[in-house]
Design a protein around this motif. Structure first.
Motif, mmCIF file in Angstrom:
data_model
loop_
_atom_site.group_PDB
_atom_site.id
_atom_site.type_symbol
_atom_site.label_atom_id
_atom_site.label_comp_id
_atom_site.label_asym_id
_atom_site.label_seq_id
_atom_site.Cartn_x
_atom_site.Cartn_y
_atom_site.Cartn_z
ATOM 1 N N ARG A 1 1.800 7.110 -3.739
ATOM 2 C CA ARG A 1 0.859 7.062 -4.854
ATOM 3 C C ARG A 1 0.634 8.472 -5.375
ATOM 4 N NH1 ARG A 1 -5.112 5.467 -2.792
ATOM 5 N NH2 ARG A 1 -5.727 7.462 -1.935
ATOM 6 N N ASP A 2 -0.207 8.599 -6.384
ATOM 7 C CA ASP A 2 -0.451 9.894 -7.036
ATOM 8 C C ASP A 2 0.846 10.470 -7.589
ATOM 9 O OD1 ASP A 2 -3.214 9.819 -6.167
ATOM 10 O OD2 ASP A 2 -2.513 10.466 -4.195
ATOM 11 N N HIS B 1 2.356 2.610 -5.495
ATOM 12 C CA HIS B 1 1.286 1.629 -5.288
ATOM 13 C C HIS B 1 -0.035 2.389 -5.229
ATOM 14 C CE1 HIS B 1 -1.046 -1.675 -3.720
ATOM 15 N NE2 HIS B 1 0.005 -2.466 -3.826
ATOM 16 N N PRO B 2 -1.077 1.917 -5.894
ATOM 17 C CA PRO B 2 -2.326 2.672 -5.941
ATOM 18 C C PRO B 2 -3.189 2.582 -4.680
ATOM 19 C CG PRO B 2 -2.532 0.675 -7.252
ATOM 20 C CD PRO B 2 -1.097 0.764 -6.808
ATOM 21 N N ARG B 3 -3.002 1.559 -3.850
ATOM 22 C CA ARG B 3 -3.863 1.377 -2.668
ATOM 23 C C ARG B 3 -3.387 2.266 -1.523
ATOM 24 N NH1 ARG B 3 -4.071 -4.076 -2.123
ATOM 25 N NH2 ARG B 3 -6.081 -4.068 -3.179
ATOM 26 N N ARG B 4 -4.352 2.907 -0.821
ATOM 27 C CA ARG B 4 -4.003 3.725 0.336
ATOM 28 C C ARG B 4 -3.793 2.828 1.555
ATOM 29 N NH1 ARG B 4 -9.803 6.620 1.460
ATOM 30 N NH2 ARG B 4 -10.885 4.754 2.147
ATOM 31 N N CYS C 1 0.854 -1.191 0.000
ATOM 32 C CA CYS C 1 0.000 0.000 0.000
ATOM 33 C C CYS C 1 0.891 1.243 0.000
ATOM 34 C CB CYS C 1 -0.935 0.022 1.214
ATOM 35 S SG CYS C 1 -0.107 0.216 2.801
ATOM 36 N N GLY D 1 0.450 10.200 -0.333
ATOM 37 C CA GLY D 1 -0.163 10.565 -1.605
ATOM 38 C C GLY D 1 -0.115 12.064 -1.795
#
Length: 162
Positions: free
Chosen positions: A97-98, A115-118, A71, A75
């Motif tokens: 991410r972001d 990684h896209p998951r928070r 994760c 972000g």
């Protein structure tokens, strides 16, 4: 902030500690440095959010996220808050991410990967303690210097070409 070049720092200060070359530059500032403040957490970025909401005063937030690749611990919203509150950079032993937005934020950000998951938000983690990763133990109050060549840690602020 003067321009830093970590190879030049290594030449001038051969005793600096060098982190293993695991990190990727994601922030809008490629080279950054400052006194270290630390967080140790795992897949819960509650303490990161807490820290970036405080005045950074030119410090570098060093986050030992256990090297998790499951994760993101930072972000765009937390990075924007960190930049607005005067943090020089964030070193994340974990993911962010972001990344397209991070590249436009005036903040140094280095991390293991994207990684896209928070992350979770359980209020877990510790602040202001020594952390060990990438072959180096990093203590609060040391100075961290980072650019596209690598990341260095020194016991005190180094005399650079200011």
């Amino acid at each position: 902030m003067p321009t830093i070049v970590t190879p030049d720092i290594c030449d001038a200060y051969p005793d600096v500690q060098i982190l293993d070359p695991l990190f990727v530059n994601f922030g809008g500032i490629d080279a950054f440095y400052g006194p270290v403040k630390t967080i140790k957490c795992f897949e819960d970025n509650s303490r990161v959010k807490e820290a970036v909401n405080e005045p950074g005063d030119g410090a570098v937030l060093v986050v030992d996220a256990g090297g998790s690749l499951r994760c993101a611990m930072l972000g765009d919203m937390l990075a924007e808050k960190a930049a607005a509150n005067g943090w020089a950079g964030i070193l994340m032993f974990g993911c962010v991410r972001d990344v397209d937005v991070l590249a436009d934020i005036e903040l140094g950000v280095q991390a293991l990967s994207a990684h896209p998951r928070r992350s979770e938000k359980r209020g877990e983690g510790q602040r202001d303690l020594s952390v060990t990763f990438a072959g180096v133990t990093i203590h609060p109050g040391q100075w961290l210097y980072a650019d596209n060549n690598g990341i260095l840690v020194a016991e005190e602020r180094l005399a650079l070409n200011d």
